[in-house]
Structures are given as structure tokens and as C-alpha cells.
Design a protein around this motif. Structure first.
Motif, PDB file in Angstrom:
ATOM      1  N   SER A   1      14.780 -34.585  48.936  1.00 41.64           N
ATOM      2  CA  SER A   1      15.894 -34.431  48.012  1.00 41.64           C
ATOM      3  C   SER A   1      16.998 -33.744  48.787  1.00 41.64           C
ATOM      4  O   SER A   1      16.775 -33.235  49.890  1.00 41.64           O
ATOM      5  CB  SER A   1      15.484 -33.598  46.792  1.00 41.64           C
ATOM      6  N   GLU A   2      18.205 -33.698  48.214  1.00 34.50           N
ATOM      7  CA  GLU A   2      19.290 -33.005  48.894  1.00 34.50           C
ATOM      8  C   GLU A   2      18.986 -31.510  48.980  1.00 34.50           C
ATOM      9  O   GLU A   2      19.405 -30.837  49.922  1.00 34.50           O
ATOM     10  CB  GLU A   2      20.611 -33.267  48.171  1.00 34.50           C
ATOM     11  N   GLY A   3      18.235 -30.981  47.992  1.00 31.86           N
ATOM     12  CA  GLY A   3      17.825 -29.573  48.050  1.00 31.86           C
ATOM     13  C   GLY A   3      16.831 -29.311  49.172  1.00 31.86           C
ATOM     14  O   GLY A   3      16.763 -28.221  49.720  1.00 31.86           O
ATOM     15  N   THR A   4      16.037 -30.335  49.506  1.00 30.00           N
ATOM     16  CA  THR A   4      14.991 -30.215  50.529  1.00 30.00           C
ATOM     17  C   THR A   4      15.071 -31.386  51.494  1.00 30.00           C
ATOM     18  O   THR A   4      14.199 -32.245  51.486  1.00 30.00           O
ATOM     19  CB  THR A   4      13.591 -30.265  49.906  1.00 30.00           C
TER      20      THR A   4
ATOM     21  N   THR B   1       7.632 -25.080  51.153  1.00 33.49           N
ATOM     22  CA  THR B   1       7.700 -23.976  50.204  1.00 33.49           C
ATOM     23  C   THR B   1       8.373 -22.742  50.794  1.00 33.49           C
ATOM     24  O   THR B   1       9.114 -22.048  50.113  1.00 33.49           O
ATOM     25  CB  THR B   1       6.278 -23.625  49.714  1.00 33.49           C
TER      26      THR B   1
ATOM     27  N   LEU C   1      12.149 -22.392  50.177  1.00 33.74           N
ATOM     28  CA  LEU C   1      12.691 -22.492  48.821  1.00 33.74           C
ATOM     29  C   LEU C   1      13.912 -21.611  48.607  1.00 33.74           C
ATOM     30  O   LEU C   1      14.876 -22.008  47.970  1.00 33.74           O
ATOM     31  CB  LEU C   1      11.620 -22.083  47.797  1.00 33.74           C
ATOM     32  N   LEU C   2      13.872 -20.407  49.157  1.00 37.61           N
ATOM     33  CA  LEU C   2      14.942 -19.452  48.877  1.00 37.61           C
ATOM     34  C   LEU C   2      16.271 -19.891  49.470  1.00 37.61           C
ATOM     35  O   LEU C   2      17.320 -19.648  48.901  1.00 37.61           O
ATOM     36  CB  LEU C   2      14.563 -18.062  49.390  1.00 37.61           C
ATOM     37  N   GLU C   3      16.198 -20.546  50.628  1.00 34.17           N
ATOM     38  CA  GLU C   3      17.470 -20.945  51.254  1.00 34.17           C
ATOM     39  C   GLU C   3      17.724 -22.443  51.107  1.00 34.17           C
ATOM     40  O   GLU C   3      18.306 -23.075  51.975  1.00 34.17           O
ATOM     41  CB  GLU C   3      17.522 -20.520  52.728  1.00 34.17           C
ATOM     42  N   GLN C   4      17.289 -23.015  49.970  1.00 36.28           N
ATOM     43  CA  GLN C   4      17.508 -24.460  49.791  1.00 36.28           C
ATOM     44  C   GLN C   4      18.981 -24.822  49.736  1.00 36.28           C
ATOM     45  O   GLN C   4      19.817 -24.060  49.262  1.00 36.28           O
ATOM     46  CB  GLN C   4      16.837 -24.919  48.490  1.00 36.28           C
ATOM     47  N   HIS C   5      19.259 -26.025  50.195  1.00 38.18           N
ATOM     48  CA  HIS C   5      20.585 -26.621  50.067  1.00 38.18           C
ATOM     49  C   HIS C   5      20.854 -26.822  48.567  1.00 38.18           C
ATOM     50  O   HIS C   5      19.943 -27.142  47.822  1.00 38.18           O
ATOM     51  CB  HIS C   5      20.550 -27.969  50.796  1.00 38.18           C
ATOM     52  N   PRO C   6      22.100 -26.655  48.109  1.00 42.56           N
ATOM     53  CA  PRO C   6      22.356 -26.949  46.697  1.00 42.56           C
ATOM     54  C   PRO C   6      22.064 -28.414  46.378  1.00 42.56           C
ATOM     55  O   PRO C   6      22.065 -29.260  47.288  1.00 42.56           O
ATOM     56  CB  PRO C   6      23.856 -26.655  46.519  1.00 42.56           C
ATOM     57  N   GLY C   7      21.817 -28.723  45.125  1.00 44.00           N
ATOM     58  CA  GLY C   7      21.590 -30.106  44.721  1.00 44.00           C
ATOM     59  C   GLY C   7      22.899 -30.862  44.690  1.00 44.00           C
ATOM     60  O   GLY C   7      23.387 -31.243  43.635  1.00 44.00           O
TER      61      GLY C   7
END
Lengths: 179, 384
Positions: free
Chosen positions: A148-151, A157, A160-166
């Protein structure tokens, strides 16, 4: 450090076993593994991303092998990360595919201090094995790791804290993750 | 860009990230009642910069190397759950619990035990996918989800196949309606409306709509000929007993979910305080009432969205009276083709729920109007 995890894959057991037994496939689903060179039936060479941007290498030896059932391995003398483990395959009940159970034990570089450093960098062995098996299931069932754009790099896992925004990736961000 | 703040911003155009992706140029999109749960901050793991929106349609402008069914130029409606089509859940038609489409399954597992599918624009817990309130969207598993529209039906007639029409339909289908059944529906918003329309299509003898907004009850009464109850004016349990001569409705549908209001000041205050203090994320008034109202042995069908935990759940009533609770995020893929046929045949006209048509640029106003029910706002359709 010790970790175990399990996943059910909706593919026939010989296919699941065969994909795993071909260690060259590992970089497709294991987050940290960069390259695997297979020397012969039992020996292979592994290169993986370690903590703090370092690369670690080791030779692995298959110590036991039962087709469609089990593969056990351990690292050879002189490994940057001494490790051993076993993966077991069994048919899931009914038409539910194949159950895959993994147990891994390893000593990170730098002994107890290395373990602490690894944890500070968010490298929880249990989470890593869980993530890797989730990615393995994706590769077996849909053919690739799901992004996903977030990942953009897929299930991870610790990130998770520094994921890209959706929101869509920039050209530069997308360049490294395209199929 | 934070709780109760939606802004229109320029972002990069999406690109193909997986080989089964398509890029869709969006022609119409809508704000869903469940977007209001994000807007109000009740869904954890939203991040500043997340693009919202899970009801959208448009034209395919690019496809990945492993897309074979869709072609550039196809006009498609996109189902809100992202589903791979290959896992055991998808093979059983349980698309909204796809096992592969949520890369952040680990977060969802911590809250819910196991993870549901990824959803467009619906928090990082459900994948971190950008939503469709935008000019373009990346659509994973393009051969599995999007429904091709080959007729010249206008967008407004088919857009709601993405979520609210199938969601309402599944709510009614889960009631196992047989001839003579009375079905009560809590929530006369768009999803409740489609649940009522579907209950009638599936053979319900009588449908009762329950809400506190007269304009919504009026839409249901005028378009569907259903009975209506305003819960701020009547005691719902008593009114339903009267309407069914003491039996209770054969099936009760909760189309409200986690931000319900209660006519009981004490219960409302209890749940509101617990929700604000984050000790009870969900306010389940409609669900509690639906359970108490349902006839012995009846079905309570839950399509309103819940996020976490509820308090004061009348389990004793469920257990001792042989109720069946059925629920789920809609398995949209399963229902799209048959509902498109219904629209084409004229059995249902989804446009009757639309009250506001706006430009995507005005989306922030749309959110506010929809949240505060200003100008009798029932459903907002946005055009990029």
C-alpha cells in the motif's frame, strides 16, 4: 533470540514446500534477506541487511530434509549471525491448503549488546517472522508482496510508526518499489 | 489533516506498485456515513495526509502487467474492500475479510484478533491505502474488484454499487426474509434506505424505518412506502410491539453503528462520557434497542460500523430468546453484478438518496454539512 510462527497457505503442499526449498526465492518474501546463492543440495550462502545499515553474511547447511514435510538448517562456522531453525509443512484439514510452521533461533552480531541494539532499531524477531510469513503467504497466493502507499515495502510491523501517509508516492519514492 | 479537519491538497498522481494494479481517473465519488467516523476521530491509526474516500468510480487509464480482464478506457465502479480473489476467504465469497490485502494486518490483529481486508482511505489499521475522494486512485487486484459498466447509465445510478447499495442489500439478505416478515431498520440514512429497499425486494411484508431526522424518514416513506418512527417522538419498543401486535419485528437491522444517539438521556450520557474518555469507543444504542425489539428467534443484522468495544450489551436477551446476530463489512464483490441488473431493470433507483452534488474542491463543506445534517443533507456526491 527465539521466534516461532505459523501460517496457512491456500496452495498444494508440494508447491509450498518446493517454493521454500528453493532458497533463491527468499529475498521475495523475507524483509531482511538480500541475496541467497545456492551452492549445492545442502549448502547456500546468505546475505542480509543487519541493524544500523550493516550487511551480514553466513553459509547455511541443510541438516535434515523430508520432502513435503520438513526442512531444518543451521549456519556454518564463522557466520556473522549464527542461526538455526526448522520449518514444518502439513496439509491443512479439508481443502484449506498447507500449514507452515517455522521455528528460528539466532544470535545477533555483538552478543547481548547486539540484541539490545537490534531491539532499539525495532527489530523484534517474533514480529519479523510473523511479517515474513504473511509476505510468504501473499507471494504464494497472489504472486507478490502486497504494497500500500502506507507500506510501499509491504508488511513490516516495525515500520508502523513511521509509515508513509495514505497518499500517492512521489516519483522518487515509487521508483524503488515498482514491480 | 487532523480531527474534524479535511482539506483539499495537491498530491502526486498514483503509480502502479503491484503488477495487478490499475489506475482509475475518478469521475464521481461520495462521502459515506462511515467517513464521518474518521472525521470525528473515532477510528484509530489515521495519519495526517491520508486521502479519504472509499466510494468511487471512473475510467481505467493504466493497468499493471498482470491485469488481463480490465483494459484502458473501461468504465468501472470500485468496491470498497480490497480483495485478492485468491485466498481462502475470497474463494468463499468473504471478500471483506480477504487475508492478503491488508499489509498492516498486524495492527488490526492486536485490536480485533484477526485482520479484515484492506479498505481505501480508511486508516492505516486497514492498510494505509489512499482513498478515492481524489482525481486518481490506484486500484489493487484490478481483475478481482472493479465492476465494468457497459451500458450508458449515468454515474449517479451506479456509483453506490461501490458500498452503500450492496451494504444495505447484505443487511437485508442476512435477515433470511420469508413472506410476511416485518423488518425494522434503525437509521434512515442512505445505507438504511437501501436496506429497506432490499428488504422489500426480498419479500418483506412490512418495513419500519427508525430515525430522529424527519427529512430522512420522509425520503423513506415517499420512495418506499415504509412505516416511519421518529425515536425522539415515540417510544420505539412500544411502537414496534403495537405495529406487530406484540410479536416484535421478525428481523431488525442496525444501520447506525458506533455513533448512535439515545433518547434516554442517562444512557446517552453514560456512553458519550465513556466514548470521550476513550474507555468505550462505540455507542451502541441502536444495537441494544434492535436486540430488545426483535421477536423471539428473530435475526438482528448489523451493518452499521463498529470500531472497537461496546458496554452494556444485552447478551441475556440474545441468549435467552434464541436471537441470531449476523454482521459483517459488506462482501461487495458478491453483490455488484446482481444489483447492477436490478438497477438496469428499474427495480431500484439509487439516486433518490442524493441531496447534494458538489465539486471535489468543496469536499470540506460537504463533510461539515453531512456531519451536522445541515440543509437536510443525506448524501453528498463529489465530482473531481
Amino acid at each position: 533470540m527465539h521466534a516461532n510462527s505459523a501460517v496457512t497457505v491456500l496452495r498444494p503442499i508440494d508447491e509450498v514446500y518446493g517454493f521454500w526449498r528453493d532458497f533463491g526465492n527468499f529475498p521475495q518474501f523475507m524483509q531482511h534477506v538480500l541475496e541467497v546463492k545456492v551452492y549445492d543440495d545442502t549448502r547456500s550462502h546468505w546475505r542480509a541487511a543487519g541493524p544500523a545499515g550493516k550487511t551480514v553474511e553466513w553459509d547455511a547447511i541443510v541438516t535434515e530434509e523430508r520432502p513435503d514435510e520438513l526442512i531444518a538448517w543451521q549456519s556454518a562456522e564463522g557466520a556473522d549471525v549464527a542461526n538455526r531453525g526448522v520449518v514444518r509443512f502439513s496439509p491443512a484439514p479439508g481443502d484449506r491448503g498447507t500449514e507452515v510452521r517455522v521455528e528460528i533461533e539466532y544470535t545477533p552480531p555483538g552478543g547481548p549488546l547486539g540484541t539490545l541494539v537490534a531491539k532499539l532499531f525495532g527489530e523484534e524477531p517474533q514480529q519479523q517472522v510473523d511479517d515474513d510469513l504473511r509476505r510468504f503467504k501473499q507471494v504464494m497466493e497472489v504472486g507478490e508482496v502486497v504494497r500500500s502507499e502506507g507500506t510501499p515495502d509491504g508488511a513490516h510491523t516495525a515500520g508502523l510508526l513511521e509509515q508513509h501517509p495514505g497518499q500517492p508516492l512521489t516519483e522518487d519514492e515509487a521508483r524503488n518499489v515498482r514491480p | 489533516m487532523g480531527k474534524e479537519t479535511v482539506e483539499v491538497r495537491d498530491v502526486p498522481d498514483p503509480t502502479i506498485l503491484n503488477s495487478q494494479d490499475a489506475i482509475v481517473r475518478i469521475s464521481s465519488t461520495a462521502i459515506c456515513g462511515s467517513d464521518l467516523h474518521l472525521y470525528s476521530g473515532f477510528v484509530p491509526t489515521m495519519k495526517k495526509g491520508d486521502v479519504l474516500g472509499h466510494e468511487f468510480m471512473g475510467e481505467v487509464v493504466e493497468v499493471g502487467p498482470d491485469v488481463h480482464r480490465l483494459r484502458v478506457g473501461d468504465r468501472v465502479v470500485v468496491p470498497f474492500p480490497i480483495a485478492c480473489g485468491a485466498c481462502a476467504s475470497c474463494r468463499q465469497g468473504l471478500f471483506s475479510v480477504c487475508e492478503n490485502s491488508n499489509p498492516n494486518a498486524a495492527i488490526a490483529e492486536k485490536l480485533m484478533g484477526h485482520s479484515p481486508a484492506g479498505v481505501y482511505g480508511y486508516s492505516h489499521m486497514l492498510g494505509g491505502y489512499p482513498g478515492g475522494q481524489a482525481q486518481y486512485a490506484r486500484v489493487p487486484f484490478a481483475d478481482v474488484g472493479p465492476l465494468k459498466i457497459e451500458s450508458d447509465l449515468p454515474d449517479e445510478k451506479v456509483l453506490f454499487l461501490s458500498d452503500i447499495l450492496p451494504t444495505g442489500y447484505m443487511g437485508a439478505e442476512m435477515c433470511d426474509i420469508t413472506g410476511g416478515d416485518v423488518v425494522a431498520v434503525w437509521g434512515a440514512g442512505p445505507v438504511g434506505h437501501f436496506a429497506m429497499a432490499s428488504a422489500l425486494m426480498l419479500g418483506a411484508a412490512k418495513v419500519v424505518a427508525i430515525d430522529r431526522f424527519d427529512y430522512r424518514l420522509a425520503i423513506a416513506r415517499e420512495n418506499l412506502g415504509v412505516e416511519t418512527l421518529n425515536y425522539e417522538q415515540v417510544d420505539v419498543l412500544e411502537a414496534l410491539r403495537d405495529l406487530t401486535a406484540g410479536r416484535g419485528p421478525d428481523a431488525c437491522i442496525d444501520a447506525v453503528g458506533l455513533e448512535a444517539h439515545s433518547p434516554s438521556a442517562i444512557l446517552q450520557a453514560y456512553d458519550r462520557v465513556k466514548q470521550v474518555t476513550r474507555t468505550e469507543p462505540d455507542r451502541p444504542h441502536a444495537l441494544r434497542e434492535a436486540i430488545l425489539a426483535c421477536r423471539n428467534g428473530g435475526v438482528v443484522s448489523v451493518i452499521g460500523v463498529y470500531g472497537g468495544f461496546v458496554d452494556k450489551f444485552p447478551m441475556g436477551s440474545v441468549m435467552n430468546r434464541s436471537l441470531t446476530i449476523r454482521t459483517g463489512q459488506c462482501h461487495v464483490h458478491r453483490y455488484m453484478p446482481r444489483l447492477l441488473e436490478r438497477i438496469e431493470a428499474g427495480d431500484i433507483d439509487p439516486t433518490c438518496v442524493i441531496t447534494h452534488r458538489m465539486s471535489l474542491d468543496d469536499a470540506p463543506d460537504g463533510y461539515l454539512m453531512f456531519r451536522d445534517k445541515l440543509d437536510d443533507c443525506n448524501k453528498v456526491v463529489l465530482t473531481p
